[in-house]
Write a protein that holds these residues in place. Structure first.
Motif, short mmCIF file in Angstrom:
data_model
loop_
_atom_site.label_atom_id
_atom_site.label_comp_id
_atom_site.label_asym_id
_atom_site.label_seq_id
_atom_site.Cartn_x
_atom_site.Cartn_y
_atom_site.Cartn_z
N TRP A 47 35.88 -13.03 -52.75
CA TRP A 47 36.53 -12.57 -53.98
C TRP A 47 37.73 -13.45 -54.32
N LEU A 48 38.35 -14.06 -53.32
CA LEU A 48 39.41 -15.04 -53.60
C LEU A 48 38.84 -16.25 -54.33
N PHE A 49 37.66 -16.69 -53.90
CA PHE A 49 37.01 -17.83 -54.55
C PHE A 49 36.78 -17.54 -56.03
N VAL A 50 36.23 -16.38 -56.33
CA VAL A 50 35.95 -16.01 -57.73
C VAL A 50 37.24 -15.94 -58.53
N TYR A 51 38.28 -15.35 -57.96
CA TYR A 51 39.55 -15.18 -58.67
C TYR A 51 40.19 -16.55 -58.96
N SER A 210 33.44 6.15 -40.09
CA SER A 210 34.23 7.22 -40.69
C SER A 210 34.94 6.71 -41.94
N LEU A 211 35.50 7.64 -42.71
CA LEU A 211 36.25 7.24 -43.90
C LEU A 211 37.45 6.34 -43.55
N PRO A 212 38.25 6.67 -42.51
CA PRO A 212 39.34 5.75 -42.13
C PRO A 212 38.84 4.36 -41.78
N MET A 213 37.64 4.30 -41.19
CA MET A 213 37.07 3.00 -40.84
C MET A 213 36.78 2.18 -42.11
N TRP A 214 36.15 2.81 -43.09
CA TRP A 214 35.87 2.11 -44.35
C TRP A 214 37.15 1.68 -45.06
N LEU A 215 38.17 2.54 -44.99
CA LEU A 215 39.45 2.20 -45.63
C LEU A 215 40.10 1.00 -44.94
N SER A 216 40.00 0.97 -43.61
CA SER A 216 40.60 -0.16 -42.89
C SER A 216 39.86 -1.46 -43.19
N LEU A 217 38.54 -1.39 -43.32
CA LEU A 217 37.77 -2.58 -43.70
C LEU A 217 38.14 -3.05 -45.11
N ALA A 218 38.26 -2.10 -46.02
CA ALA A 218 38.65 -2.45 -47.39
C ALA A 218 40.03 -3.08 -47.41
N TYR A 219 40.92 -2.58 -46.58
CA TYR A 219 42.27 -3.15 -46.50
C TYR A 219 42.19 -4.61 -46.06
N GLY A 220 41.38 -4.88 -45.04
CA GLY A 220 41.26 -6.25 -44.57
C GLY A 220 40.73 -7.19 -45.64
N VAL A 221 39.74 -6.73 -46.41
CA VAL A 221 39.11 -7.57 -47.43
C VAL A 221 40.04 -7.76 -48.63
N VAL A 222 40.51 -6.64 -49.18
CA VAL A 222 41.22 -6.68 -50.46
C VAL A 222 42.69 -7.07 -50.29
N ILE A 223 43.34 -6.54 -49.27
CA ILE A 223 44.78 -6.76 -49.10
C ILE A 223 45.06 -7.98 -48.23
N ASN A 224 44.58 -7.96 -46.99
CA ASN A 224 44.95 -9.04 -46.06
C ASN A 224 44.41 -10.39 -46.50
N TYR A 225 43.11 -10.45 -46.83
CA TYR A 225 42.53 -11.72 -47.25
C TYR A 225 42.58 -11.92 -48.76
N GLY A 226 43.13 -10.98 -49.48
CA GLY A 226 43.16 -11.08 -50.93
C GLY A 226 44.55 -11.16 -51.50
N PHE A 227 45.11 -10.01 -51.85
CA PHE A 227 46.39 -9.98 -52.55
C PHE A 227 47.51 -10.65 -51.76
N ALA A 228 47.53 -10.45 -50.43
CA ALA A 228 48.59 -11.06 -49.64
C ALA A 228 48.54 -12.58 -49.72
N GLN A 229 47.34 -13.15 -49.69
CA GLN A 229 47.21 -14.60 -49.80
C GLN A 229 47.68 -15.08 -51.18
N LEU A 230 47.31 -14.36 -52.22
CA LEU A 230 47.73 -14.76 -53.57
C LEU A 230 49.24 -14.70 -53.73
#
Length: 295
Positions: A47-51, A210-230
């Protein structure tokens, strides 16, 4: 001085990268480390590539740039990201963050050893401070019945890899922007980590997450490798050195404090004392001298 907008962005970045440490620990409760790293790295880089492409950046390397990016990806991605996730698996996440952010000290030491950079009294103070911090954490791990001293080795290896990668990145000759180079390092690195995961670890079972597991994965994708890098690449060139240093120093603190809320880790006195020594070390090598700051 920095603007109010930069200050809020820096605060957000520090929180994002600090909270990421216990979020990784949360993910590892239900997902093996290589699959976690491979999936979050690939999706985040995609998603960073696309952005970035939508912003009009030149995205495709040419000629020898491919080889340079692959070479830079060895320490910066395979070294740091892979070794650190094994460190987080073995250690408390706050403790892993403290050790991971010894990177600036190793950067200076490797620069002196291989690139002729000067060792100053402040660097000597940093080395002593980091040595004390590592000794404190090793002491607790060895005294604990469930201690994992191997985790300290993983994290120190990760910090050294990141430091070496930083030095090589500074000296690389590329016409692509640093953010685009980072995106390609993550994409190529994730392909290697996927091969390792498929070869070495059992297949995950997402239906049991579990739901916390999915949230933590989403955090890694969207926040850690996404917004934080930008945010980081959008600000890094314009931040004063002292401001960048303060942000780096605060990340282990945020990681340790947030770990209590997210994964229930309770820091020991060795953690707090080690964190203090690491902050002293980071300040010694990153904060500019007073006479230079006053110019």
């Amino acid at each position: 001085m920095i603007s109010r907008r930069q200050l809020w962005a820096l605060l957000a970045l520090t929180l994002m990268w600090g909270v990421n440490w216990p979020m990784m620990k949360l993910s590892l409760q239900q997902l093996s480390p290589l699959y976690f790293r491979a999936s979050t790295m690939l999706l985040g880089a995609a998603w960073l590539f696309v952005y970035v492409a939508a912003k009009g950046e030149r995205m495709w390397p040419v000629g020898r740039e491919w080889r340079t990016i692959a070479w830079l990806g060895l320490p910066n991605v395979l070294g740091w990201h892979t070794l650190s996730i094994f460190g987080v698996q073995e250690l408390a996440s706050g403790r892993a963050a403290i050790l991971g952010f010894t990177m600036p000290i190793f950067t200076v030491l490797l620069g002196a050893a291989f690139f002729g950079e000067r060792i100053t009294p402040r660097v000597r103070l940093a080395v002593i401070s980091v040595s004390v911090a590592i000794a404190l954490l090793l002491w607790h791990e060895l005294l604990s019945l469930t201690g994992r001293p191997a985790g300290i080795a993983w994290m120190l290896g990760a910090a050294v890899s990141w430091a070496l990668g930083t030095l090589l990145f500074r000296r690389a000759h590329l016409t692509l922007s640093p953010l685009v180079v980072t995106v390609w390092m993550l994409l190529l690195g994730s392909a290697v980590v996927w091969v390792l995961a498929l070869s070495l670890e059992p297949l995950p079972q997402p239906t049991r997450f579990s739901l916390p597991m999915w949230l933590s994965l989403a955090y890694g994708v969207v926040i850690n490798y996404g917004f934080a890098q930008l945010i980081w690449f959008g600000m890094a060139r314009n931040l004063p050195p002292a401001t960048s240093a303060m942000s780096v120093m605060a990340i282990p603190l945020v990681g340790t404090l947030s770990a209590t809320l997210i994964v229930g880790e309770v820091p020991h006195w060795q953690d707090w004392l080690a964190m203090g020594f690491v902050m002293v070390a980071i300040a010694s090598v990153l904060l500019p001298p007073r006479n230079r700051a006053a110019q």
